[in-house]
Design an enzyme around this catalytic site. Structure first.
Site, PDB file in Angstrom:
ATOM      1  N   ASP A 115      62.335  79.702  29.969  1.00 29.59           N
ATOM      2  CA  ASP A 115      62.400  80.994  29.296  1.00 29.59           C
ATOM      3  C   ASP A 115      61.367  81.053  28.174  1.00 29.59           C
ATOM      4  OD1 ASP A 115      63.116  83.410  28.231  1.00 29.59           O
ATOM      5  OD2 ASP A 115      65.202  82.890  27.811  1.00 29.59           O
TER       6      ASP A 115
ATOM      7  N   GLU B 239      60.414  82.979  32.610  1.00 26.77           N
ATOM      8  CA  GLU B 239      61.170  84.170  32.239  1.00 26.77           C
ATOM      9  C   GLU B 239      60.567  84.863  31.033  1.00 26.77           C
ATOM     10  OE1 GLU B 239      65.628  85.176  30.489  1.00 26.77           O
ATOM     11  OE2 GLU B 239      65.386  83.557  31.933  1.00 26.77           O
TER      12      GLU B 239
ATOM     13  N   ASP C  74      70.797  93.089  32.390  1.00 33.77           N
ATOM     14  CA  ASP C  74      72.015  92.599  31.752  1.00 33.77           C
ATOM     15  C   ASP C  74      73.114  93.634  31.960  1.00 33.77           C
ATOM     16  OD1 ASP C  74      74.025  92.155  29.642  1.00 33.77           O
ATOM     17  OD2 ASP C  74      72.630  90.634  28.908  1.00 33.77           O
TER      18      ASP C  74
END
Length: 382
Positions: free
Chosen positions: A184, A210, A259
């Site tokens: 990430d 990411e 999300d």
């Protein structure tokens, strides 16, 4: 049946829970929150509930979604979409309970028997990741994710790049080639550094990189993608199908990470996932949040054929004082085996929230992410 009441609970470590009650006593739960902005989202949820939903039939979910999104002249963004997300989750929970079925059955039925999950290792300034990786693999996980870097300057030193490469190399050496390792970038990395890191990390075969750049710089993704064969993932700070449209049309993103508590809830993320399928893009929902958010993710994962993997926050470095399982009557619903979790089969979201624990721990939650600064005193991306 109509919506008669709602309550909001700020609970540690950094979550906001919504309880919606109907005239026949059915209860639905949602998790509307922007981490570090719980009070702001709380106010937005109150506006939505008071202006649009109290006294209404909870089952007309799509119409409610359209009214909440389009009923105001200004739309989109993290606060409104997170508020809508939590309300949407609660309405789907109620609808599933009304029909005695998991939400995924109402969305077409399961496309899989279980969902693969990954486990976090390494904090915001990652260190000692090799030992942490071994521990998680020994616990049965087959996929891990780690922060790739601490803060970085716009153009940083060869040593900073080498440190990031060494961290990934340490984890790869610890777990071998059979384990996937997501890296990430957390939007901490500028375009020139993202180009360098993508190339330098590639020999250690990350599962994906990411958020290599901030979403406002998604126009840089084609150039970054042209330099590496590593899959590119992004999307945790994108909030609707319209935000994702650009990256689908670019053709440079391989994995999207909406999300379920930020991108409009179950209704919207299912639409985003279907758009992604048409572009041969995988779904891996972002979820460093609580049990209601995770349960919502699994409902969409279950009925989405392009689901790749699911983030979950058990033991994540942010969960100080409370963790995912603390708020459930039956924590076994999130029991991980061989790196997978079975599909929840109870009605609605498939979990039973322990309301006594929620009320006991509810109060003012003052979690805010740190503000980092560079050596010259200027603000750094966190």
């Amino acid at each position: 049946m109509e919506i008669t009441d709602y309550e909001l609970f700020e609970v540690p470590p950094r979550w906001l829970f919504l309880k919606v009650t109907t005239s026949d006593g059915t209860v639905g739960w949602g998790e509307p929150v922007v981490e570090g902005r719980a009070k702001t989202v709380r106010a937005a949820v109150e506006e939505l509930m008071d202006n649009y939903l109290l006294g209404e039939d909870p089952t007309t979910i799509e119409d409610h979604w359209q009214a909440m999104y389009r009923g105001g002249f200004y739309r989109g963004g993290p606060v409104l979409m997170s508020a809508i997300a939590g309300v949407d989750q609660a309405l789907w929970d109620i609808k599933g309970k009304q029909f005695g079925a998991p939400v995924y059955d109402l969305l077409g039925g399961p496309a899989c028997d279980r969902v693969r999950v990954y486990q976090w290792i390494g904090g915001d300034r990652p260190a000692d990741v090799g030992e942490a990786a071994r521990e998680k693999v020994d616990a049965g996980f087959t996929a891990l994710k780690m922060n790739g870097t601490p803060e970085m300057r716009r153009v940083d030193t060869p040593a900073a790049v080498a440190d990031a490469v060494d961290r990934l190399a340490t984890v790869r050496e610890a777990v071998g080639p059979e384990v996937d390792i997501g890296v990430d970038f957390h939007g901490r990395v500028s375009k020139p550094m993202a180009k360098r890191l993508a190339v330098e990390l590639e020999p250690h075969e990350p599962f994906f990189i990411e958020e290599p750049v901030l979403p406002e710089h998604n126009d840089a993704l084609p150039e970054i993608a042209s330099r590496t064969s590593t899959p590119i993932a992004t999307g945790e700070r994108m909030f609707s199908r319209w935000d994702f449209k650009e990256v689908f049309e670019q053709g440079t993103v391989d994995i999207i990470q909406p999300d379920l508590s930020h991108a409009g809830g179950i209704s919207e993320v299912k639409k985003i996932a279907t758009m992604a399928e048409a572009y041969d893009v995988a779904l891996a929902p972002h979820c460093p949040l609580g049990p209601i958010a995770l349960a919502s993710c699994l409902q969409v994962d279950a009925c989405t054929p392009n689901t790749l993997i699911q983030e979950q926050s058990l033991d994540i470095h942010y969960n100080e004082g409370s963790d995912v399982l603390d708020y459930l009557v039956d924590p076994a619903v999130f029991e991980y085996e061989d790196g997978y979790v079975d599909l929840p089969d109870a009605p609605g979201l498939g979990i039973e929230v322990d309301e006594d624990v929620v009320r006991e721990r509810a109060g003012e939650v003052n979690w805010h992410n740190p503000v980092w600064r560079h050596d010259d005193g200027s603000v750094a991306e966190w």
